[in-house]
Scaffold this active site. Structure first.
Site, PDB file in Angstrom:
ATOM      1  N   ASN A 219      14.075   5.477 137.747  1.00 54.55           N
ATOM      2  CA  ASN A 219      14.579   4.299 138.449  1.00 54.55           C
ATOM      3  C   ASN A 219      15.967   3.924 137.940  1.00 54.55           C
ATOM      4  OD1 ASN A 219      14.204   3.017 135.986  1.00 54.55           O
ATOM      5  ND2 ASN A 219      12.332   1.956 136.610  1.00 54.55           N
ATOM      6  N   SER A 242      17.566   8.947 147.124  1.00 48.72           N
ATOM      7  CA  SER A 242      17.537  10.193 147.884  1.00 48.72           C
ATOM      8  C   SER A 242      18.389  10.092 149.144  1.00 48.72           C
ATOM      9  CB  SER A 242      16.100  10.536 148.258  1.00 48.72           C
ATOM     10  OG  SER A 242      16.010  11.834 148.791  1.00 48.72           O
ATOM     11  N   GLN A 264      12.910  11.472 154.029  1.00 51.27           N
ATOM     12  CA  GLN A 264      13.818  10.991 152.998  1.00 51.27           C
ATOM     13  C   GLN A 264      13.845   9.472 152.955  1.00 51.27           C
ATOM     14  OE1 GLN A 264      15.130  13.090 150.717  1.00 51.27           O
ATOM     15  NE2 GLN A 264      13.876  14.541 151.867  1.00 51.27           N
ATOM     16  N   HIS A 267      11.446   7.508 150.618  1.00 56.66           N
ATOM     17  CA  HIS A 267      11.647   7.552 149.175  1.00 56.66           C
ATOM     18  C   HIS A 267      12.035   6.193 148.605  1.00 56.66           C
ATOM     19  CE1 HIS A 267      11.281  11.549 147.457  1.00 56.66           C
ATOM     20  NE2 HIS A 267      11.841  12.079 148.523  1.00 56.66           N
ATOM     21  N   GLU A 332      22.941  15.187 149.147  1.00 57.88           N
ATOM     22  CA  GLU A 332      21.928  15.794 148.279  1.00 57.88           C
ATOM     23  C   GLU A 332      21.206  16.911 149.042  1.00 57.88           C
ATOM     24  OE1 GLU A 332      17.930  14.386 145.807  1.00 57.88           O
ATOM     25  OE2 GLU A 332      18.622  13.236 147.536  1.00 57.88           O
ATOM     26  N   HIS A 333      20.713  16.593 150.247  1.00 55.82           N
ATOM     27  CA  HIS A 333      20.050  17.567 151.109  1.00 55.82           C
ATOM     28  C   HIS A 333      20.836  17.702 152.411  1.00 55.82           C
ATOM     29  CE1 HIS A 333      16.713  15.534 148.815  1.00 55.82           C
ATOM     30  NE2 HIS A 333      16.465  16.793 148.509  1.00 55.82           N
ATOM     31  N   ASP A 366      11.371  20.501 148.216  1.00 53.51           N
ATOM     32  CA  ASP A 366      10.941  19.513 147.233  1.00 53.51           C
ATOM     33  C   ASP A 366       9.793  20.026 146.378  1.00 53.51           C
ATOM     34  OD1 ASP A 366      12.781  17.597 147.926  1.00 53.51           O
ATOM     35  OD2 ASP A 366      11.434  16.466 149.231  1.00 53.51           O
ATOM     36  N   GLU A 420      55.145  22.569 118.483  1.00 56.51           N
ATOM     37  CA  GLU A 420      54.257  21.415 118.567  1.00 56.51           C
ATOM     38  C   GLU A 420      54.240  20.625 117.270  1.00 56.51           C
ATOM     39  OE1 GLU A 420      50.427  22.823 119.820  1.00 56.51           O
ATOM     40  OE2 GLU A 420      51.108  23.237 121.862  1.00 56.51           O
ATOM     41  N   HIS A 425      49.920  25.500 110.887  1.00 58.09           N
ATOM     42  CA  HIS A 425      49.440  26.523 111.821  1.00 58.09           C
ATOM     43  C   HIS A 425      50.414  27.701 111.838  1.00 58.09           C
ATOM     44  CE1 HIS A 425      46.817  23.361 113.318  1.00 58.09           C
ATOM     45  NE2 HIS A 425      46.267  24.181 114.204  1.00 58.09           N
TER      46      HIS A 425
END
Length: 435
Positions: A219, A242, A264, A267, A332-333, A366, A420, A425
């Site tokens: 949730n 969804s 859907q 949901h 999503e789908h 699903d 740099e 280095h």
């Protein structure tokens, strides 16, 4: 736009959507409720400070149960599986098999390349050490989500997979969740829900081990908690309500398309359900079927709320007009209810997963095809992919520089380092010029 039917937020030509209406359909993430964000922050801090004690208190307060242990004994999980309806066990077992098959082919491989003579660069995939799978409880129970998280992790070779799911009045997660955990191969199960479960997996407590990645739906509190702990643990793509986008032409069965929309919509009241149909007649036929089926929907209150908020049946003069909207919506789908869905797949730019043809019901994906149903929502398919085997690996890169190559690299590396201002280095590189 014409007057809107009460059961759909939008209906009419896609081209005539106002900028405000188009923005409402496209910008689905929205701002997090500040009260939820603040409450989640408090709950996470409580778990960090008090560990198991905080989790026991959350179970009393939010789940109405006094737990004697946070971990569910393995024997109780096995008992739940033994008591489950045999036909449901068969269906879950079939889903496990298909999920494993679909993910086994995604195994990554190590690679090596010699970028120039004597310089080797490699990359090796290593399974994560421990993964946490969250399985929602309460009003909705999703054993399928247990499978979608646990099975790929085990296929990848993750050393330990734990499942967290809220306890019921008996102090245990739902029996189907316990059974699914056994079938999927989970190592441990905890009666933990909400933000507390996420915090426990992210930081660890006396009873709950710290994990490397948390996956699984939840949730608003779970989703927000996962975002808040991302500095301590990896998560999959942030998830919201969804959603489905259907592209339909004259070959589509209006009733079949409407069934997918309602599937859907049931949901969540905030689910987004949009159809883009070729021609006004096709759009009207689909809208009428959505209306007719929604009247008898068993979860009608949720369906009506979703369709009234982000429900739309829009028409286009040609499918060429549809594809830019599909890319912007990044569903999503995505269901392609068209004459040539395989060909139309090549036009799809952004989608969590694509269903080719109306017979390829989203419900199949699903539960049973083996493709993962944990997918990016709210347009995040523009950048994120659905949960997959690669989510359960990290990559180790390595490199080797041979003697002659070391001398050959020294001067140019020294030049770059000097430019740099990183002079140590430069000295470290140049020291190998004559060695």
């Amino acid at each position: 736009m014409p007057p809107l039917p009460s059961f759909l937020r939008f209906q009419g030509p896609l081209a005539k959507l106002s900028p405000e209406d188009r923005r409402w359909l496209l910008l689905r993430g929205g701002a997090v409720d500040s009260r939820i964000s603040a409450r989640v922050r408090e709950l996470i801090a409580s778990v960090q400070l008090d560990g198991d004690s905080a989790l026991f208190e959350m179970a009393r307060r939010f789940d109405g149960v006094s737990l004697s242990s946070l971990e569910v004994p393995r024997a109780r999980c096995e008992e739940a599986l033994a008591a489950l309806e045999p036909s449901l066990v068969r269906a879950l077992t079939r889903a496990v098999r298909n999920i494993a098959r679909a993910h086994e082919v995604q195994r990554p491989r190590a690679v090596e390349v010699e970028t120039e003579p004597g310089v080797l660069v490699g990359r090796r995939p290593d399974p994560l050490g421990r993964v946490g799978v969250y399985a929602p409880g309460g009003r909705a129970v999703y054993p399928s989500s247990v499978l979608m998280g646990v099975v790929p992790a085990k296929v990848a070779g993750v050393a330990e997979v734990i499942v967290c799911s809220p306890p019921g009045r008996d102090g245990l997660p739902h029996a189907s969740v316990l059974a699914a955990s056994v079938l999927a191969g989970a190592d441990r199960v905890f009666a933990l829900g909400g933000a507390g479960a996420v915090a426990a997996m992210a930081y660890g407590t006396r009873s709950v081990p710290r994990v490397d990645r948390i996956v699984g739906p939840g949730n608003a509190y779970v989703a927000e908690a996962k975002l808040q702990v991302v500095g301590a643990v990896a998560i999959e793509a942030p998830a919201g309500p969804s959603e489905i986008l259907v592209v339909a032409d004259a070959t589509a069965n209006p009733e079949a398309v409407a069934r997918e929309v309602l599937a859907q919509a049931e949901h969540d009241p905030d689910a987004a359900c949009v159809v883009v149909a070729l021609g006004a007649a096709v759009a009207e036929a689909i809208a009428e079927q959505v209306r007719a089926l929604s009247v008898s929907a068993k979860r009608r209150e949720i369906v009506d709320a979703a369709l009234g908020s982000r429900g739309a049946v829009l028409s286009v003069a040609s499918l060429e007009e549809a594809w830019p909207f599909v890319a912007d919506f990044a569903p999503e789908h995505l269901l392609l209810a068209t004459a040539e869905p395989a060909a139309d797949l090549g036009r799809v730019r952004n989608a969590g997963t694509v269903f080719l043809g109306e017979r390829s019901s989203v419900a199949y994906g699903d539960y049973m095809t083996g493709s993962n149903h944990v997918l990016p929502t709210a347009g995040l398919a523009r950048a994120y992919s659905g949960l997959n085997l690669l989510d359960f690996y990290r990559w180790t890169t390595y490199q080797r520089v041979e003697r002659a190559a070391s001398a050959a690299l020294a001067d140019d590396v020294g030049l770059l380092a000097d430019s740099e201002g990183l002079f140590a280095h430069a000295e470290a590189a140049r020291a190998w010029r004559g060695a």
